[in-house]
Motif scaffolding. Sequence first.
Motif, PDB file in Angstrom:
ATOM      1  N   ASP A  33      59.506  31.085  44.306  1.00  0.00           N
ATOM      2  CA  ASP A  33      59.515  29.681  43.869  1.00  0.00           C
ATOM      3  C   ASP A  33      59.671  28.745  45.064  1.00  0.00           C
ATOM      4  O   ASP A  33      58.988  27.722  45.171  1.00  0.00           O
ATOM      5  CB  ASP A  33      60.648  29.424  42.875  1.00  0.00           C
ATOM      6  CG  ASP A  33      60.322  29.860  41.467  1.00  0.00           C
ATOM      7  OD1 ASP A  33      59.129  30.085  41.168  1.00  0.00           O
ATOM      8  OD2 ASP A  33      61.256  29.985  40.660  1.00  0.00           O
ATOM      9  N   VAL A  34      60.573  29.086  45.969  1.00  0.00           N
ATOM     10  CA  VAL A  34      60.801  28.268  47.165  1.00  0.00           C
ATOM     11  C   VAL A  34      59.543  28.243  48.027  1.00  0.00           C
ATOM     12  O   VAL A  34      59.114  27.176  48.500  1.00  0.00           O
ATOM     13  CB  VAL A  34      62.011  28.794  47.970  1.00  0.00           C
ATOM     14  CG1 VAL A  34      62.109  28.129  49.332  1.00  0.00           C
ATOM     15  CG2 VAL A  34      63.298  28.599  47.175  1.00  0.00           C
ATOM     16  N   LYS A  35      58.926  29.402  48.221  1.00  0.00           N
ATOM     17  CA  LYS A  35      57.696  29.467  49.024  1.00  0.00           C
ATOM     18  C   LYS A  35      56.574  28.657  48.376  1.00  0.00           C
ATOM     19  O   LYS A  35      55.830  27.955  49.072  1.00  0.00           O
ATOM     20  CB  LYS A  35      57.258  30.915  49.198  1.00  0.00           C
ATOM     21  CG  LYS A  35      58.147  31.706  50.128  1.00  0.00           C
ATOM     22  CD  LYS A  35      57.706  33.150  50.218  1.00  0.00           C
ATOM     23  CE  LYS A  35      58.650  33.946  51.098  1.00  0.00           C
ATOM     24  NZ  LYS A  35      58.270  35.354  51.180  1.00  0.00           N
ATOM     25  N   LEU A  36      56.448  28.758  47.059  1.00  0.00           N
ATOM     26  CA  LEU A  36      55.417  27.994  46.358  1.00  0.00           C
ATOM     27  C   LEU A  36      55.634  26.490  46.497  1.00  0.00           C
ATOM     28  O   LEU A  36      54.682  25.726  46.679  1.00  0.00           O
ATOM     29  CB  LEU A  36      55.375  28.383  44.879  1.00  0.00           C
ATOM     30  CG  LEU A  36      54.570  29.628  44.552  1.00  0.00           C
ATOM     31  CD1 LEU A  36      54.839  30.084  43.127  1.00  0.00           C
ATOM     32  CD2 LEU A  36      53.095  29.387  44.761  1.00  0.00           C
ATOM     33  N   GLU A  37      56.886  26.083  46.403  1.00  0.00           N
ATOM     34  CA  GLU A  37      57.192  24.662  46.547  1.00  0.00           C
ATOM     35  C   GLU A  37      56.796  24.164  47.937  1.00  0.00           C
ATOM     36  O   GLU A  37      56.193  23.102  48.085  1.00  0.00           O
ATOM     37  CB  GLU A  37      58.682  24.425  46.297  1.00  0.00           C
ATOM     38  CG  GLU A  37      59.049  22.968  46.205  1.00  0.00           C
ATOM     39  CD  GLU A  37      60.505  22.779  45.822  1.00  0.00           C
ATOM     40  OE1 GLU A  37      61.174  21.974  46.481  1.00  0.00           O
ATOM     41  OE2 GLU A  37      60.957  23.438  44.867  1.00  0.00           O
ATOM     42  N   GLN A  38      57.109  24.957  48.953  1.00  0.00           N
ATOM     43  CA  GLN A  38      56.748  24.580  50.322  1.00  0.00           C
ATOM     44  C   GLN A  38      55.230  24.569  50.503  1.00  0.00           C
ATOM     45  O   GLN A  38      54.676  23.665  51.116  1.00  0.00           O
ATOM     46  CB  GLN A  38      57.395  25.533  51.335  1.00  0.00           C
ATOM     47  CG  GLN A  38      57.154  25.135  52.770  1.00  0.00           C
ATOM     48  CD  GLN A  38      57.710  23.764  53.094  1.00  0.00           C
ATOM     49  OE1 GLN A  38      58.874  23.496  52.887  1.00  0.00           O
ATOM     50  NE2 GLN A  38      56.873  22.880  53.599  1.00  0.00           N
ATOM     51  N   GLN A  39      54.561  25.582  49.954  1.00  0.00           N
ATOM     52  CA  GLN A  39      53.104  25.636  50.049  1.00  0.00           C
ATOM     53  C   GLN A  39      52.469  24.417  49.369  1.00  0.00           C
ATOM     54  O   GLN A  39      51.469  23.895  49.842  1.00  0.00           O
ATOM     55  CB  GLN A  39      52.576  26.916  49.388  1.00  0.00           C
ATOM     56  CG  GLN A  39      52.734  28.153  50.224  1.00  0.00           C
ATOM     57  CD  GLN A  39      51.698  28.240  51.325  1.00  0.00           C
ATOM     58  OE1 GLN A  39      50.603  27.723  51.212  1.00  0.00           O
ATOM     59  NE2 GLN A  39      52.055  28.909  52.404  1.00  0.00           N
ATOM     60  N   GLN A  40      53.047  23.983  48.265  1.00  0.00           N
ATOM     61  CA  GLN A  40      52.516  22.820  47.555  1.00  0.00           C
ATOM     62  C   GLN A  40      52.604  21.569  48.426  1.00  0.00           C
ATOM     63  O   GLN A  40      51.683  20.760  48.452  1.00  0.00           O
ATOM     64  CB  GLN A  40      53.279  22.623  46.243  1.00  0.00           C
ATOM     65  CG  GLN A  40      52.510  21.887  45.220  1.00  0.00           C
ATOM     66  CD  GLN A  40      53.108  22.063  43.829  1.00  0.00           C
ATOM     67  OE1 GLN A  40      54.271  22.434  43.673  1.00  0.00           O
ATOM     68  NE2 GLN A  40      52.322  21.803  42.822  1.00  0.00           N
ATOM     69  N   VAL A  41      53.697  21.437  49.162  1.00  0.00           N
ATOM     70  CA  VAL A  41      53.844  20.308  50.080  1.00  0.00           C
ATOM     71  C   VAL A  41      52.773  20.398  51.163  1.00  0.00           C
ATOM     72  O   VAL A  41      52.096  19.413  51.463  1.00  0.00           O
ATOM     73  CB  VAL A  41      55.262  20.289  50.707  1.00  0.00           C
ATOM     74  CG1 VAL A  41      55.347  19.286  51.847  1.00  0.00           C
ATOM     75  CG2 VAL A  41      56.308  19.982  49.647  1.00  0.00           C
ATOM     76  N   TRP A  42      52.620  21.575  51.753  1.00  0.00           N
ATOM     77  CA  TRP A  42      51.614  21.756  52.806  1.00  0.00           C
ATOM     78  C   TRP A  42      50.209  21.535  52.268  1.00  0.00           C
ATOM     79  O   TRP A  42      49.362  20.971  52.944  1.00  0.00           O
ATOM     80  CB  TRP A  42      51.726  23.139  53.420  1.00  0.00           C
ATOM     81  CG  TRP A  42      52.979  23.348  54.223  1.00  0.00           C
ATOM     82  CD1 TRP A  42      53.780  22.391  54.766  1.00  0.00           C
ATOM     83  CD2 TRP A  42      53.562  24.598  54.570  1.00  0.00           C
ATOM     84  NE1 TRP A  42      54.840  22.973  55.422  1.00  0.00           N
ATOM     85  CE2 TRP A  42      54.725  24.328  55.320  1.00  0.00           C
ATOM     86  CE3 TRP A  42      53.231  25.916  54.318  1.00  0.00           C
ATOM     87  CZ2 TRP A  42      55.538  25.325  55.827  1.00  0.00           C
ATOM     88  CZ3 TRP A  42      54.044  26.917  54.828  1.00  0.00           C
ATOM     89  CH2 TRP A  42      55.182  26.620  55.568  1.00  0.00           C
ATOM     90  N   LEU A  43      49.964  22.005  51.059  1.00  0.00           N
ATOM     91  CA  LEU A  43      48.659  21.826  50.435  1.00  0.00           C
ATOM     92  C   LEU A  43      48.347  20.339  50.272  1.00  0.00           C
ATOM     93  O   LEU A  43      47.227  19.900  50.528  1.00  0.00           O
ATOM     94  CB  LEU A  43      48.632  22.534  49.076  1.00  0.00           C
ATOM     95  CG  LEU A  43      47.303  22.608  48.336  1.00  0.00           C
ATOM     96  CD1 LEU A  43      46.254  23.331  49.174  1.00  0.00           C
ATOM     97  CD2 LEU A  43      47.481  23.332  47.010  1.00  0.00           C
ATOM     98  N   GLY A  44      49.331  19.565  49.890  1.00  0.00           N
ATOM     99  CA  GLY A  44      49.144  18.125  49.735  1.00  0.00           C
ATOM    100  C   GLY A  44      48.880  17.422  51.046  1.00  0.00           C
ATOM    101  O   GLY A  44      48.226  16.378  51.087  1.00  0.00           O
ATOM    102  N   ARG A  45      49.372  17.970  52.139  1.00  0.00           N
ATOM    103  CA  ARG A  45      49.204  17.348  53.458  1.00  0.00           C
ATOM    104  C   ARG A  45      47.962  17.859  54.192  1.00  0.00           C
ATOM    105  O   ARG A  45      47.540  17.265  55.171  1.00  0.00           O
ATOM    106  CB  ARG A  45      50.419  17.630  54.331  1.00  0.00           C
ATOM    107  CG  ARG A  45      51.668  16.957  53.862  1.00  0.00           C
ATOM    108  CD  ARG A  45      52.813  17.300  54.767  1.00  0.00           C
ATOM    109  NE  ARG A  45      54.052  16.736  54.282  1.00  0.00           N
ATOM    110  CZ  ARG A  45      55.240  17.095  54.702  1.00  0.00           C
ATOM    111  NH1 ARG A  45      55.367  18.036  55.624  1.00  0.00           N
ATOM    112  NH2 ARG A  45      56.323  16.537  54.206  1.00  0.00           N
TER     113      ARG A  45
END
Length: 102
Positions: A33-45
């Motif tokens: 879950d933590v990794k997915l949340e971080q990936q989502q931030v990176w994906l948005g950027r």
Amino acid sequence: MRMFHEYLPAQAAQFLHTIRWGADALGEVCSLDVKLEQQQVWLGRGRGEDRLVFSKDFNALRTKRTRARCRMLQVLNSLQYRRSVNNFGTMLRHGPLQRRPN
């Protein structure tokens, strides 16, 4: 449980395997879950190719999380886990301390 070793009844050790089993299943989902949340931030950027790479990583992590979540639910819904939780609670409520803190 090591932290509470001196304060738990001696028979608490019999639950260690099941507690670890449940904790491992919960921890795996939490970590993903933590990794997915971080990936989502990176994906948005991300832009262009970066976004494509992040998107593939995100989808792979989502698949892993789905599998881990299924495993976690199997563990938490298992008869072994339910019995251990019930027996551990009963032991804590009714079991006398067989050793005293130093």
